[in-house]
Design a protein around this motif. Structure first.
Motif, PDB file in Angstrom:
ATOM      1  N   GLU A 186       0.834  -1.226   0.000  1.00  0.00           N
ATOM      2  CA  GLU A 186       0.000   0.000   0.000  1.00  0.00           C
ATOM      3  C   GLU A 186       0.860   1.263   0.000  1.00  0.00           C
ATOM      4  O   GLU A 186       0.555   2.242   0.683  1.00  0.00           O
ATOM      5  N   LEU A 187       1.961   1.239  -0.750  1.00  0.00           N
ATOM      6  CA  LEU A 187       2.861   2.382  -0.780  1.00  0.00           C
ATOM      7  C   LEU A 187       2.375   3.427  -1.797  1.00  0.00           C
ATOM      8  O   LEU A 187       2.816   3.448  -2.945  1.00  0.00           O
ATOM      9  N   GLU A 188       1.445   4.227  -1.351  1.00  0.00           N
ATOM     10  CA  GLU A 188       0.898   5.276  -2.213  1.00  0.00           C
ATOM     11  C   GLU A 188       0.324   6.358  -1.313  1.00  0.00           C
ATOM     12  O   GLU A 188       0.232   6.179  -0.102  1.00  0.00           O
ATOM     13  N   GLY A 189      -0.033   7.480  -1.898  1.00  0.00           N
ATOM     14  CA  GLY A 189      -0.590   8.543  -1.070  1.00  0.00           C
ATOM     15  C   GLY A 189      -0.826   9.795  -1.882  1.00  0.00           C
ATOM     16  O   GLY A 189      -0.746   9.779  -3.128  1.00  0.00           O
ATOM     17  N   SER A 190      -1.132  10.870  -1.188  1.00  0.00           N
ATOM     18  CA  SER A 190      -1.358  12.139  -1.859  1.00  0.00           C
ATOM     19  C   SER A 190      -1.084  13.244  -0.854  1.00  0.00           C
ATOM     20  O   SER A 190      -1.108  13.009   0.352  1.00  0.00           O
ATOM     21  N   TYR A 191      -0.762  14.417  -1.356  1.00  0.00           N
ATOM     22  CA  TYR A 191      -0.565  15.559  -0.468  1.00  0.00           C
ATOM     23  C   TYR A 191      -0.902  16.839  -1.208  1.00  0.00           C
ATOM     24  O   TYR A 191      -0.996  16.840  -2.445  1.00  0.00           O
ATOM     25  N   ASP A 192      -1.115  17.911  -0.461  1.00  0.00           N
ATOM     26  CA  ASP A 192      -1.390  19.208  -1.079  1.00  0.00           C
ATOM     27  C   ASP A 192      -0.108  20.011  -1.122  1.00  0.00           C
ATOM     28  O   ASP A 192       0.503  20.252  -0.090  1.00  0.00           O
ATOM     29  N   ASP A 193       0.310  20.406  -2.313  1.00  0.00           N
ATOM     30  CA  ASP A 193       1.518  21.218  -2.445  1.00  0.00           C
ATOM     31  C   ASP A 193       1.156  22.669  -2.175  1.00  0.00           C
ATOM     32  O   ASP A 193       0.416  23.291  -2.933  1.00  0.00           O
ATOM     33  N   ARG A 194       1.694  23.210  -1.045  1.00  0.00           N
ATOM     34  CA  ARG A 194       1.357  24.580  -0.656  1.00  0.00           C
ATOM     35  C   ARG A 194       1.820  25.597  -1.689  1.00  0.00           C
ATOM     36  O   ARG A 194       1.168  26.598  -1.932  1.00  0.00           O
ATOM     37  N   ALA A 195       3.022  25.330  -2.286  1.00  0.00           N
ATOM     38  CA  ALA A 195       3.629  26.303  -3.199  1.00  0.00           C
ATOM     39  C   ALA A 195       2.806  26.461  -4.479  1.00  0.00           C
ATOM     40  O   ALA A 195       2.587  27.568  -4.960  1.00  0.00           O
ATOM     41  N   THR A 196       2.357  25.334  -5.039  1.00  0.00           N
ATOM     42  CA  THR A 196       1.650  25.408  -6.321  1.00  0.00           C
ATOM     43  C   THR A 196       0.134  25.284  -6.161  1.00  0.00           C
ATOM     44  O   THR A 196      -0.614  25.523  -7.104  1.00  0.00           O
ATOM     45  N   GLY A 197      -0.316  24.910  -4.957  1.00  0.00           N
ATOM     46  CA  GLY A 197      -1.745  24.736  -4.725  1.00  0.00           C
ATOM     47  C   GLY A 197      -2.308  23.466  -5.347  1.00  0.00           C
ATOM     48  O   GLY A 197      -3.512  23.282  -5.432  1.00  0.00           O
ATOM     49  N   GLU A 198      -1.386  22.575  -5.792  1.00  0.00           N
ATOM     50  CA  GLU A 198      -1.823  21.345  -6.439  1.00  0.00           C
ATOM     51  C   GLU A 198      -2.075  20.217  -5.447  1.00  0.00           C
ATOM     52  O   GLU A 198      -1.426  20.159  -4.397  1.00  0.00           O
ATOM     53  N   HIS A 199      -2.977  19.302  -5.800  1.00  0.00           N
ATOM     54  CA  HIS A 199      -3.143  18.079  -5.023  1.00  0.00           C
ATOM     55  C   HIS A 199      -2.398  16.985  -5.785  1.00  0.00           C
ATOM     56  O   HIS A 199      -2.773  16.649  -6.911  1.00  0.00           O
ATOM     57  N   VAL A 200      -1.312  16.482  -5.174  1.00  0.00           N
ATOM     58  CA  VAL A 200      -0.459  15.532  -5.882  1.00  0.00           C
ATOM     59  C   VAL A 200      -0.742  14.108  -5.410  1.00  0.00           C
ATOM     60  O   VAL A 200      -0.669  13.822  -4.224  1.00  0.00           O
ATOM     61  N   GLU A 201      -1.077  13.212  -6.350  1.00  0.00           N
ATOM     62  CA  GLU A 201      -1.245  11.803  -6.000  1.00  0.00           C
ATOM     63  C   GLU A 201      -0.043  11.042  -6.531  1.00  0.00           C
ATOM     64  O   GLU A 201       0.467  11.360  -7.601  1.00  0.00           O
ATOM     65  N   TYR A 202       0.433  10.057  -5.751  1.00  0.00           N
ATOM     66  CA  TYR A 202       1.628   9.342  -6.193  1.00  0.00           C
ATOM     67  C   TYR A 202       1.603   7.902  -5.724  1.00  0.00           C
ATOM     68  O   TYR A 202       0.860   7.552  -4.795  1.00  0.00           O
ATOM     69  N   ARG A 203       2.394   7.067  -6.382  1.00  0.00           N
ATOM     70  CA  ARG A 203       2.594   5.693  -5.944  1.00  0.00           C
ATOM     71  C   ARG A 203       4.090   5.443  -5.869  1.00  0.00           C
ATOM     72  O   ARG A 203       4.846   6.022  -6.645  1.00  0.00           O
ATOM     73  N   ALA A 204       4.511   4.575  -4.946  1.00  0.00           N
ATOM     74  CA  ALA A 204       5.930   4.242  -4.864  1.00  0.00           C
ATOM     75  C   ALA A 204       6.147   2.881  -5.501  1.00  0.00           C
ATOM     76  O   ALA A 204       5.232   2.054  -5.563  1.00  0.00           O
ATOM     77  N   THR A 205       7.368   2.645  -5.972  1.00  0.00           N
ATOM     78  CA  THR A 205       7.652   1.382  -6.618  1.00  0.00           C
ATOM     79  C   THR A 205       8.977   0.799  -6.119  1.00  0.00           C
ATOM     80  O   THR A 205       9.665   1.441  -5.318  1.00  0.00           O
ATOM     81  N   ARG A 206       9.299  -0.409  -6.582  1.00  0.00           N
ATOM     82  CA  ARG A 206      10.574  -1.083  -6.240  1.00  0.00           C
ATOM     83  C   ARG A 206      10.862  -1.157  -4.744  1.00  0.00           C
ATOM     84  O   ARG A 206      12.001  -0.933  -4.310  1.00  0.00           O
TER      85      ARG A 206
END
Lengths: 129, 274
Positions: free
Chosen positions: B135-155
């Motif tokens: 379950e290595l995944e998540g999301s966060y809000d980038d304060r600088a750009t105001g973006e909501h970033v979703e990501y997954r980790a691998t390897r």
């Protein structure tokens, strides 16, 4: 259906807050104790605090500190020792809190097992001598 | 070393460490040995102060929901074992190789800072089965750009064992080894830079605790020395994160690249001297 994984879910957000507060409360109280101990020692003797802890385990140190606390034996060394103990137990408490959270709130078996492993290894290391 | 000098050296180390993002230990240990402290004692004291600085900053990042706790908890299993092994080696090692190794790690951090990749983060498109199971995944809000970033980790299969190595360097040399951890998070596991630095911070605290318990047991931690160092480094780190906002990045980088190369040279020379 369990909670969705990742940092977006409510459970994960609550866990973030729990872990965050455990860390900050631990570090600040440790720094406060260390500063108080040093200032007190400096004020009363004007010399550098000098003693060693050879041959103690972290848990041994905890037990000695609490015994002295219970006896009301307040002195600079006790404050400094307590500061160190609180600092060392801060990451430990953080792992313990997250283990309980994964086990009881998120009910995530995998991560309960992982944090239990970390906790057991740390417990072992705290008893090293 | 006198008490005020100890406090001052630690304050500067914490300040420089926070401003460059290298952590306090990398500057603290060479500075303490320069003033005549035995390198093993310097390493032992440094690793205790690492718990304070990393836990302090980790707290803020965790509450901002940027740190990925699952990635952290998974990788911690490897770093703590590494730290126990590393600290165990240092306790029984002779001093010369420790100086040399420290010099080499300083040179490596110098090279990493000097090269400072400008390549933007690319999201992971394919996640392997183990990383998905973890379950290595998540999301966060980038304060600088105001973006909501979703990501997954691998390897994760490579990240775990590599983190054992990072933990070992941390335990061996009494540093956070954050740069090493960030490289593993970024390049191997594909985490976004903000997540990788903040998650590395969280892991550093627990890793340093594992190392500290080994050093404490051998009596290398003198509370009278450790207490002012912890206070100095923590105060320096606190100031550093605030000064960092005001100074231009390029000036900071130039100054500290200079400092690092001098420290590295000093440690390597001491490593060869008998």
């Amino acid at each position: 259906m369990s909670e969705p994984a990742g940092t977006g879910s409510t459970a994960a957000r609550n866990m973030d807050l729990l872990v965050g507060y455990v860390l900050i409360v631990g570090v600040l109280s440790s720094l406060g104790l260390l500063a108080a101990g040093l200032v007190w020692h400096w004020y009363s003797t004007g010399t550098r605090l000098d003693y060693d802890l050879a041959g103690t385990t972290v848990f041994g140190l905890v037990v000695t500190d609490f015994r002295q606390l219970a006896a009301g034996a307040w002195r600079p060394r006790l404050l400094v020792n307590l500061g160190l103990v609180v600092l060392l137990l801060t990451p430990y408490a953080r792992v313990l809190a997250s283990m309980l959270y994964f086990a009881l709130v998120e009910r995530n078996r995998k991560y309960t097992a992982f944090t239990t492993f970390v906790l057991l290894t740390l417990t072992y290391s705290l008893f090293l001598r | 070393m006198s008490f005020p000098l100890l406090l001052l050296v630690s304050l500067i180390a914490g300040l420089v460490g926070a401003m460059t993002g290298m952590g306090g230990g990398v500057v603290l240990i060479p500075a303490l040995t320069f003033f005549g402290m035995d390198i093993k004692r310097a390493i032992a004291i440094s690793i205790v102060s690492v718990i304070a600085t990393s836990s302090g900053s980790a707290s803020a990042y965790v509450r901002d929901h940027i740190t990925n706790l699952k990635v952290g908890m998974f990788l911690e299993m490897f770093t703590i074992l590494g730290a126990l092994a590393g600290a165990g080696i240092t306790v029984s090692a002779s001093e010369q190789p420790l100086y040399l190794l420290f010099g080499i790690v300083l040179l490596a951090s110098w090279a990493a800072l000097w090269a400072e990749r400008g390549t933007p983060w690319k999201p992971v498109t394919h996640q392997d089965d183990l990383s998905r199971w973890l379950e290595l995944e998540g999301s966060y809000d980038d304060r600088a750009t105001g973006e909501h970033v979703e990501y997954r980790a691998t390897r994760a299969y490579a990240g775990g064992p590599l983190m054992f190595g990072a933990g070992m360097v941390a335990g061996l040399l009494g540093i956070g080894a954050g740069a090493l951890k960030v490289v593993i998070h970024d390049l191997v596991m594909g985490l976004p830079p903000k997540v990788s630095t903040t998650t590395s911070n969280l892991i550093i605290g627990v890793t340093a605790l594992a190392g500290t318990s080994v050093y404490l047991a051998t009596g290398l931690i003198d509370p009278g020395l450790a207490a002012p160092v912890i206070l100095g480094v923590a105060a320096g780190a606190f100031l550093g994160t605030r000064v960092l906002v005001r100074l231009t990045n390029e000036t900071v980088r130039r100054v500290f690249l200079g400092v690092l190369i001098v420290l590295a040279a000093e440690m390597i020379v001491r490593g060869f001297r008998r």
